[in-house]
Each structure stands twice: as C-alpha cells, then as structure tokens.
Scaffold this motif. Structure first.
Motif, PDB file in Angstrom:
ATOM      1  N   MET A 319      10.040   7.130 -80.778  1.00  0.00           N
ATOM      2  CA  MET A 319      11.473   7.235 -81.029  1.00  0.00           C
ATOM      3  C   MET A 319      12.273   6.633 -79.882  1.00  0.00           C
ATOM      4  O   MET A 319      13.292   5.967 -80.103  1.00  0.00           O
ATOM      5  CB  MET A 319      11.860   8.709 -81.216  1.00  0.00           C
ATOM      6  CG  MET A 319      13.283   8.926 -81.696  1.00  0.00           C
ATOM      7  SD  MET A 319      13.529   8.328 -83.382  1.00  0.00           S
ATOM      8  CE  MET A 319      14.469   6.833 -83.107  1.00  0.00           C
ATOM      9  N   ALA A 320      11.834   6.848 -78.651  1.00  0.00           N
ATOM     10  CA  ALA A 320      12.531   6.279 -77.503  1.00  0.00           C
ATOM     11  C   ALA A 320      12.514   4.755 -77.558  1.00  0.00           C
ATOM     12  O   ALA A 320      13.524   4.092 -77.279  1.00  0.00           O
ATOM     13  CB  ALA A 320      11.897   6.782 -76.202  1.00  0.00           C
ATOM     14  N   TRP A 321      11.357   4.191 -77.934  1.00  0.00           N
ATOM     15  CA  TRP A 321      11.246   2.736 -78.028  1.00  0.00           C
ATOM     16  C   TRP A 321      12.149   2.198 -79.148  1.00  0.00           C
ATOM     17  O   TRP A 321      12.843   1.196 -78.971  1.00  0.00           O
ATOM     18  CB  TRP A 321       9.797   2.350 -78.279  1.00  0.00           C
ATOM     19  CG  TRP A 321       9.562   0.868 -78.288  1.00  0.00           C
ATOM     20  CD1 TRP A 321       9.295   0.071 -77.200  1.00  0.00           C
ATOM     21  CD2 TRP A 321       9.590   0.007 -79.423  1.00  0.00           C
ATOM     22  NE1 TRP A 321       9.150  -1.232 -77.597  1.00  0.00           N
ATOM     23  CE2 TRP A 321       9.330  -1.308 -78.959  1.00  0.00           C
ATOM     24  CE3 TRP A 321       9.799   0.208 -80.775  1.00  0.00           C
ATOM     25  CZ2 TRP A 321       9.282  -2.400 -79.807  1.00  0.00           C
ATOM     26  CZ3 TRP A 321       9.764  -0.885 -81.628  1.00  0.00           C
ATOM     27  CH2 TRP A 321       9.505  -2.159 -81.156  1.00  0.00           C
ATOM     28  N   LEU A 322      12.141   2.855 -80.298  1.00  0.00           N
ATOM     29  CA  LEU A 322      12.970   2.409 -81.420  1.00  0.00           C
ATOM     30  C   LEU A 322      14.458   2.471 -81.078  1.00  0.00           C
ATOM     31  O   LEU A 322      15.227   1.578 -81.436  1.00  0.00           O
ATOM     32  CB  LEU A 322      12.708   3.275 -82.654  1.00  0.00           C
ATOM     33  CG  LEU A 322      11.515   2.916 -83.536  1.00  0.00           C
ATOM     34  CD1 LEU A 322      11.374   3.933 -84.655  1.00  0.00           C
ATOM     35  CD2 LEU A 322      11.672   1.515 -84.116  1.00  0.00           C
ATOM     36  N   SER A 323      14.882   3.509 -80.415  1.00  0.00           N
ATOM     37  CA  SER A 323      16.305   3.665 -80.108  1.00  0.00           C
ATOM     38  C   SER A 323      16.817   2.580 -79.187  1.00  0.00           C
ATOM     39  O   SER A 323      18.006   2.250 -79.197  1.00  0.00           O
ATOM     40  CB  SER A 323      16.560   5.040 -79.474  1.00  0.00           C
ATOM     41  OG  SER A 323      15.935   5.135 -78.215  1.00  0.00           O
ATOM     42  N   VAL A 324      15.915   1.994 -78.386  1.00  0.00           N
ATOM     43  CA  VAL A 324      16.315   0.928 -77.461  1.00  0.00           C
ATOM     44  C   VAL A 324      16.100  -0.451 -78.077  1.00  0.00           C
ATOM     45  O   VAL A 324      16.966  -1.324 -78.003  1.00  0.00           O
ATOM     46  CB  VAL A 324      15.517   1.047 -76.139  1.00  0.00           C
ATOM     47  CG1 VAL A 324      15.833  -0.145 -75.224  1.00  0.00           C
ATOM     48  CG2 VAL A 324      15.854   2.350 -75.435  1.00  0.00           C
ATOM     49  N   ILE A 333      19.607   8.284 -87.534  1.00  0.00           N
ATOM     50  CA  ILE A 333      19.330   9.507 -88.287  1.00  0.00           C
ATOM     51  C   ILE A 333      18.050  10.161 -87.759  1.00  0.00           C
ATOM     52  O   ILE A 333      18.003  11.381 -87.531  1.00  0.00           O
ATOM     53  CB  ILE A 333      19.200   9.193 -89.790  1.00  0.00           C
ATOM     54  CG1 ILE A 333      20.550   8.743 -90.350  1.00  0.00           C
ATOM     55  CG2 ILE A 333      18.707  10.430 -90.546  1.00  0.00           C
ATOM     56  CD1 ILE A 333      20.483   8.298 -91.801  1.00  0.00           C
ATOM     57  N   MET A 334      17.017   9.354 -87.551  1.00  0.00           N
ATOM     58  CA  MET A 334      15.772   9.904 -87.020  1.00  0.00           C
ATOM     59  C   MET A 334      15.979  10.455 -85.610  1.00  0.00           C
ATOM     60  O   MET A 334      15.421  11.500 -85.253  1.00  0.00           O
ATOM     61  CB  MET A 334      14.687   8.826 -87.010  1.00  0.00           C
ATOM     62  CG  MET A 334      14.165   8.436 -88.391  1.00  0.00           C
ATOM     63  SD  MET A 334      12.609   7.510 -88.315  1.00  0.00           S
ATOM     64  CE  MET A 334      13.127   6.070 -87.374  1.00  0.00           C
ATOM     65  N   GLU A 335      16.763   9.759 -84.820  1.00  0.00           N
ATOM     66  CA  GLU A 335      17.022  10.229 -83.455  1.00  0.00           C
ATOM     67  C   GLU A 335      17.767  11.550 -83.470  1.00  0.00           C
ATOM     68  O   GLU A 335      17.506  12.445 -82.646  1.00  0.00           O
ATOM     69  CB  GLU A 335      17.821   9.166 -82.692  1.00  0.00           C
ATOM     70  CG  GLU A 335      17.923   9.432 -81.205  1.00  0.00           C
ATOM     71  CD  GLU A 335      18.594   8.291 -80.481  1.00  0.00           C
ATOM     72  OE1 GLU A 335      18.635   8.328 -79.239  1.00  0.00           O
ATOM     73  OE2 GLU A 335      19.084   7.351 -81.153  1.00  0.00           O
ATOM     74  N   SER A 383      12.584  15.053 -73.024  1.00  0.00           N
ATOM     75  CA  SER A 383      11.685  13.921 -72.856  1.00  0.00           C
ATOM     76  C   SER A 383      12.307  12.638 -73.383  1.00  0.00           C
ATOM     77  O   SER A 383      12.196  11.573 -72.761  1.00  0.00           O
ATOM     78  CB  SER A 383      10.365  14.206 -73.580  1.00  0.00           C
ATOM     79  OG  SER A 383       9.489  13.126 -73.483  1.00  0.00           O
ATOM     80  N   LEU A 384      12.984  12.724 -74.523  1.00  0.00           N
ATOM     81  CA  LEU A 384      13.546  11.538 -75.165  1.00  0.00           C
ATOM     82  C   LEU A 384      14.613  10.881 -74.307  1.00  0.00           C
ATOM     83  O   LEU A 384      14.664   9.655 -74.186  1.00  0.00           O
ATOM     84  CB  LEU A 384      14.118  11.920 -76.527  1.00  0.00           C
ATOM     85  CG  LEU A 384      14.582  10.771 -77.428  1.00  0.00           C
ATOM     86  CD1 LEU A 384      13.431   9.822 -77.709  1.00  0.00           C
ATOM     87  CD2 LEU A 384      15.144  11.326 -78.730  1.00  0.00           C
ATOM     88  N   VAL A 385      15.468  11.680 -73.691  1.00  0.00           N
ATOM     89  CA  VAL A 385      16.545  11.129 -72.864  1.00  0.00           C
ATOM     90  C   VAL A 385      15.982  10.343 -71.688  1.00  0.00           C
ATOM     91  O   VAL A 385      16.397   9.216 -71.399  1.00  0.00           O
ATOM     92  CB  VAL A 385      17.470  12.261 -72.370  1.00  0.00           C
ATOM     93  CG1 VAL A 385      18.419  11.748 -71.294  1.00  0.00           C
ATOM     94  CG2 VAL A 385      18.267  12.841 -73.534  1.00  0.00           C
TER      95      VAL A 385
END
Length: 498
Positions: A319-324, A333-335, A383-385
């Motif tokens: 998710m972290a990779w996708l958000s960037v 939405i997933m985030e 963790s995500l932040v």
C-alpha cells in the motif's frame, strides 16, 4: 495491487463485525441494549472527558510549544525534550503513579488530570513542528501594521496552527476513547472499561458487542468533527520565502512564570511517575525483582514487539508503494481502509477477532497468530506513514533502471527501493514496536494462555494492589519505550529542519 487489496479487505473486518453483529442481534434486542440508562451514563462520561481534557491539552501544548520554540526561555531544547518524554510512560503507568501518590484521586477530575499529562505530547509534537516551519515574515507583516505581540500570535500565528491542533486533538481524542487501564485505576467508567467488564463477565455477550458498536460510532463522530473544524482553507504560500530562523520573543519579567510552567509540567508528567516508581522500588528492595518472571515477561514483550513490527511493516509495503508510485481514486479508497482501522479502539478490534475465531476459525482463538494479526490492524497506520515518506524519497528511475536490466518489478522494489528506504523502515518498525510494548487491552483479550508480557504482568499485580511488585515491570516498559520516544522526537525535528 492484489496484496494491498487483500490487506484493505482484512482492515474492514472490525467495522464489518460491528454491522454483522448488529444484524445478528436484531433491532429489538440491539435497541434494548443501546437505549438504556447505563449507555447514557457512559456517553455522558465520554463527552465530558473529551470536552474537558482536549481543550486543556490544546492550551498546555500550544503554550509549551510557543515557549520552547519562539521565546528566549533558558534551556528551551531540554524543556522541549521533557515535553515529549511522557510518551515513553504508558498511560496506565501514569495512573498507577498518581493513584499511588493520591489514593483518593478518582472520577472525572482524576481522569482528566492523568489523561492530559499522558497525552498532551501528541499535540505538542505537531504544534512545535509547525511553529518551526512557519515563515517569520508573516509575523513581521502583522507587527508592522501596529499589532502587539499578543495580537500577532492570536491573529497571525494561531490560525496557521489550525491543522496541527486539529490533527493532534484527534489523536488525543481517539486515545481517550480507546484507553482502558488508565480509567480502571482512576475508577472512571468509559465505554472501553464497560466493554471489557462485559466481556470478562459474559464472554463476548451481546451487551459488549453493542457497546462496541456505540464506541465505533463515537470514533467516527470524532473523525467527522475534526474534518469539519479543519476546514478547507489554504495554508501554503506560492513562494518559500527567505530561509531564516524566527525571532525569539524576549520574555523579560515573564521568564520566571514561563519557567514555572515548563517546570511544573515536567514535574507532573515525568517527576510523579519516576519518583513513585523509585519509591516503590526502594520499598521493595531487591526482593521486588523477581528476575525469572521479569525475564520471561521482558523476553515475550520483545518477541511480540519484533514479530508484530515485522509483520505490520511487511503487509504495509504494497500500500505504501502504491500510494507513492500509482496514486489514484481506487488507491485512495484502499489507503483509507488502511488508515481507518487505526481510529478504532483496541477493544473493538479484539472483540471482532474473538467473534470471528470462535464462530468461524476456532483453532485460531487465543493463538499467537490472532494476537499478531490484531497488532497489525491496530498499528497499520503508524507503519504506513513512515514507509510512504521513505519510499517517496527513492527516485522511481532507479526502479525503472533495475527492470530494464532484467529484474522483475517486485525484485526491483525489494532489492532497490526498500534497501534505500531502510532508515524509514527502521523508524516504522520502531514506532509499531513501541505501540505493541505498551498495548494492554487487545493483549488481555487475545493472548494465548500462559502469555505474560510486561504490560500483562504489571496489570495483574496492580489489580491485586501489589504496587511494589508492579514497579519493576513499569520501569522495564519505560526503559524499553524511551529510545523509541527519543527517535520520534529526533525525527520530528529533522523533518521540520531544526
């Protein structure tokens, strides 16, 4: 994308549990359990706690941030560290210290006092960081129009702190809704204390589940209020301005009162816990150090913290990779699914996992797997932040070059991006580990038989009014948490450029 989607679906489990259990219970039974005097009392207690503790925390945090960042207060850097250090002391250890000092400290007054001292650093950190980033030219412009220092602060500085205050207040409010140990020791009933009591007396009865549903509604209501107060105003300027340190206000005759404020805050939030711990340790002497039990609890705490931090970090990477790298509507939405679960109290997440494992996957009930999964859900946003910020600093061209040289996209991310983002990964794991070290509610409800973490042992002994025996466990939790708190403080100053 698939991995991030799977994690997002699992993140929806707690709120899905609330909806499902409401349907299963039926409207007649659910309404009878929700609309009763006891729930009204808990709602009033919760509203009063939030209405009193949050404004006091805002005033205290903003005052301390202003004194340590914008005035010539002697030893400002030391006092700023003392304003963050209370995070290293678990909230239930704060209450343990105050109840030991003042046995009659109970009810709303005690709850507000200990809550403010335990949680105001969540406001101090963003406010002080924002003050360090503000352009002093705006204050100069306000002063040139004939405004005095007070008017400059209230009309030029304070409005720019709105986002930091709203975000910090939300964190404080969510912690107040989720806290259990603090309010049990202070004897102040909240939804979380009532849910755990119901769970322990009736084991996953409908009353506990319905209280959990009301608590979720309260959390979402708090999120809505924060979004409303935050507004949509613009806080950025087009140009960055000339980089310079802000002017330090001279306190003059106010130096002594300012010194008393920071000294009193440090004394109440740090002095009381450490003096109380020292007192009980001295009374107990060497006999209070049951080394075999303490060693077992310390070892289990470290194992859970490391395992939970590693698991949470691994499932956060997609998710972290996708958000960037691939931002978009579906990605947001997933985030949001990842982030919302961090706003839920641990007791609600634990109730959801208890119900699912008992009714669907009984072999997983009270296993290490279920406990680690609960930790992952609770601390996923932390963790995500950290991961997102670290990945954003790695140029995408390096991944593209690795793929052009024959690596698969997954190999490029793991071998290139994640290696370069290693410092951020370490920070994220440390923050999750800090949360797991001090977590109590979900651990009490989900831990396998025979589990004895530092928090569980401390809670067991304080429940028996054995404050002498509990002191070593409290000290070990603080010593484990202090380095992580120092890391958080250093990271905050580094990101704000000071």
């Amino acid at each position: 994308m698939l991995a991030a989607g799977i994690v997002s679906l699992f993140s929806l489990l707690p709120v899905g549990f609330v909806i499902w259990i409401g349907i299963q219970t039926g409207w007649e039974t659910a309404s009878a359990l929700i609309f009763r005097p006891r729930v009204g009392e808990l709602l009033i207690n919760t509203a009063m706690l939030l209405a009193v503790a949050i404004p006091i925390s805002i005033i205290l945090a903003v005052t301390l941030a202003w004194l340590t960042e914008r005035t010539d207060l002697p030893g400002a850097r030391i006092w700023s560290w003392f304003a963050v250090a209370p995070l290293a002391v678990p909230a239930f250890v704060h209450s343990y210290a105050w109840v030991s000092l003042i046995p009659g400290l109970h009810g709303l007054l005690g709850g507000v006092l200990v809550s403010v001292l335990a949680y105001f650093p969540f406001l101090y950190l963003p406010v002080s960081a924002q003050l360090r980033r503000l352009d002093p030219a705006m204050e100069d412009a306000a002063a040139s129009l004939g405004n005095g220092p007070w008017r400059v602060f209230f009309f030029a500085v304070l409005p720019q702190l709105r986002l930091a205050i709203c975000g910090g207040s939300l964190l404080v409010g969510l912690h107040l809704l989720a806290e259990y140990g603090l309010y049990v020791m202070i004897r102040f009933d909240t939804f979380t204390t009532a849910i755990v009591d119901q769970f322990q007396s009736a084991f996953n009865g409908p009353a506990a589940n319905m209280l959990g549903g009301v608590l979720v509604v309260c959390c979402f209501g708090l999120l809505g209020i924060e979004a409303l107060l935050r507004g949509n105003e613009r806080y950025a300027r087009v140009g960055s301005g000339a980089a310079r340190d802000p002017f330090k206000q001279k306190l003059g005759v106010l130096t002594l009162p300012a010194f008393l404020i920071v000294f009193a805050t440090a004394g109440l939030s740090l002095g009381v816990p450490f003096i109380t711990l020292a007192r009980w340790l001295i009374i107990g002497g060497f006999d209070s150090w049951r080394l075999d039990s303490i060693g077992t609890a310390l070892g289990q705490t470290i194992i859970f913290a490391l395992s939970g931090a590693l698991l949470t970090t691994i499932i956060s990477v997609p998710m972290a990779w996708l958000s960037v790298r691939a931002p978009g509507r579906f990605q947001r939405i997933m985030e949001a699914c990842h982030y919302y679960v961090g706003s839920l109290p641990g007791v609600v997440v634990a109730l959801a996992l208890v119900t699912v494992t008992v009714r669907v996957a009984l072999p997983l009930y009270q296993t290490i797997f279920t406990l680690l999964f609960a930790y992952a859900l609770l601390f996923l946003p932390r963790s995500l932040v950290g991961l997102r910020a670290s990945i954003a600093q790695v140029p995408i061209e390096l991944e593209q070059a690795a793929v052009a040289l024959g690596r698969s996209p997954a190999q490029a991310v793991m071998h290139i991006t994640m290696r370069l983002a290693a410092p951020g990964v370490a920070v994220s794991m440390a923050l999750v580990g800090l949360g797991i070290t001090n977590e109590l509610t979900a651990t009490l409800m989900l831990a396998p038989n025979g589990t004895r973490t530092l928090a569980m042992q401390f809670w067991s002994l304080t429940s028996e009014i054995d404050y002498v025996g509990a002191a070593p466990y409290a000290l070990m939790m603080v010593l484990l948490s202090l380095p992580m708190t120092l890391l958080l403080y250093a990271q905050s100053r580094r990101l704000s450029g000071r």
